[in-house]
Motif scaffolding. Structure first.
Motif, PDB file in Angstrom:
ATOM      1  N   ALA A 107       0.833  -1.215   0.000  1.00  0.00           N
ATOM      2  CA  ALA A 107       0.000   0.000   0.000  1.00  0.00           C
ATOM      3  C   ALA A 107       0.868   1.265   0.000  1.00  0.00           C
ATOM      4  CB  ALA A 107      -0.960  -0.009   1.186  1.00  0.00           C
ATOM      5  N   LEU A 108       1.757   1.348  -0.984  1.00  0.00           N
ATOM      6  CA  LEU A 108       2.680   2.482  -1.093  1.00  0.00           C
ATOM      7  C   LEU A 108       2.273   3.401  -2.235  1.00  0.00           C
ATOM      8  CD1 LEU A 108       6.083   0.562  -0.866  1.00  0.00           C
ATOM      9  CD2 LEU A 108       4.840   1.682   0.990  1.00  0.00           C
ATOM     10  N   ASP A 109       2.587   4.668  -2.096  1.00  0.00           N
ATOM     11  CA  ASP A 109       2.480   5.622  -3.194  1.00  0.00           C
ATOM     12  C   ASP A 109       3.886   5.825  -3.736  1.00  0.00           C
ATOM     13  OD1 ASP A 109      -0.302   6.203  -3.021  1.00  0.00           O
ATOM     14  OD2 ASP A 109       0.094   7.474  -1.287  1.00  0.00           O
ATOM     15  N   ILE A 110       4.160   5.233  -4.891  1.00  0.00           N
ATOM     16  CA  ILE A 110       5.458   5.389  -5.545  1.00  0.00           C
ATOM     17  C   ILE A 110       5.205   6.095  -6.865  1.00  0.00           C
ATOM     18  CG2 ILE A 110       7.485   4.240  -6.486  1.00  0.00           C
ATOM     19  CD1 ILE A 110       6.920   1.895  -4.598  1.00  0.00           C
ATOM     20  N   ASP A 111       5.705   7.317  -6.974  1.00  0.00           N
ATOM     21  CA  ASP A 111       5.492   8.118  -8.170  1.00  0.00           C
ATOM     22  C   ASP A 111       6.601   7.857  -9.191  1.00  0.00           C
ATOM     23  OD1 ASP A 111       3.257   9.401  -6.979  1.00  0.00           O
ATOM     24  OD2 ASP A 111       4.587  10.830  -5.992  1.00  0.00           O
ATOM     25  N   TYR A 112       6.242   7.875 -10.465  1.00  0.00           N
ATOM     26  CA  TYR A 112       7.220   7.808 -11.534  1.00  0.00           C
ATOM     27  C   TYR A 112       7.607   9.241 -11.890  1.00  0.00           C
ATOM     28  CZ  TYR A 112       5.880   2.932 -12.022  1.00  0.00           C
ATOM     29  OH  TYR A 112       5.635   1.609 -11.775  1.00  0.00           O
ATOM     30  N   LEU A 113       8.864   9.577 -11.676  1.00  0.00           N
ATOM     31  CA  LEU A 113       9.345  10.940 -11.908  1.00  0.00           C
ATOM     32  C   LEU A 113       9.778  11.177 -13.353  1.00  0.00           C
ATOM     33  CD1 LEU A 113      11.444  11.453  -8.671  1.00  0.00           C
ATOM     34  CD2 LEU A 113       9.058  12.098  -9.108  1.00  0.00           C
ATOM     35  N   GLY A 114      10.065  10.103 -14.061  1.00  0.00           N
ATOM     36  CA  GLY A 114      10.479  10.265 -15.449  1.00  0.00           C
ATOM     37  C   GLY A 114      11.082   9.000 -15.988  1.00  0.00           C
ATOM     38  N   LEU A 115      11.363   9.062 -17.272  1.00  0.00           N
ATOM     39  CA  LEU A 115      11.904   7.913 -18.004  1.00  0.00           C
ATOM     40  C   LEU A 115      13.085   8.386 -18.802  1.00  0.00           C
ATOM     41  CD1 LEU A 115      11.525   4.963 -18.961  1.00  0.00           C
ATOM     42  CD2 LEU A 115      10.047   5.873 -20.753  1.00  0.00           C
TER      43      LEU A 115
END
Length: 115
Positions: A107-115
């Motif tokens: 139950a984590l909020d892991i954001d994708y900052l970029g590729l």
């Protein structure tokens, strides 16, 4: 040039053993956070450069990069570095699947900052 404001801690030659060492640690996903907690307040940004693997060290880095309570979206997360080739596209799919599993299981909020 950076006026003593940039610190780099290079990887050691036995970093590939990290997954083996993490296997025996309790709450291994939080091991990196426990190690960095004493110095977090000293830095504006902490970047963790992980080896290209889908092992426990990647889990620990992803967990560390999660969005914490009352944190603004985009201040923490994962930045995925890939090469423009088929094997990188396959690895990207495996990595994002692993991150999505962690998001769901813990139950984590892991954001994708970029590729």
């Amino acid at each position: 040039r950076f006026g003593n404001r940039l610190h780099l801690l290079p990887a050691c030659t036995d970093a590939f053993l990290l997954d083996v060492r993490l296997a025996s640690v309790r709450a291994r996903e939080a091991a990196l956070e426990r190690a960095l907690r004493p110095v977090e307040a000293d830095y504006d940004i902490i970047v963790i450069d992980c080896p290209p693997s889908l092992g426990l060290s990647m889990d620990a880095a992803s967990y560390y990069g999660r969005r914490r309570d009352n944190e603004t979206t985009g201040n923490s997360g994962v930045l995925i570095v890939v090469q423009a080739e088929d094997s990188s596209a396959d690895a990207y799919g495996l990595l994002t699947s692993q991150i999505e599993d962690m998001r769901g299981d813990l139950a984590l909020d892991i954001d994708y900052l970029g590729l």
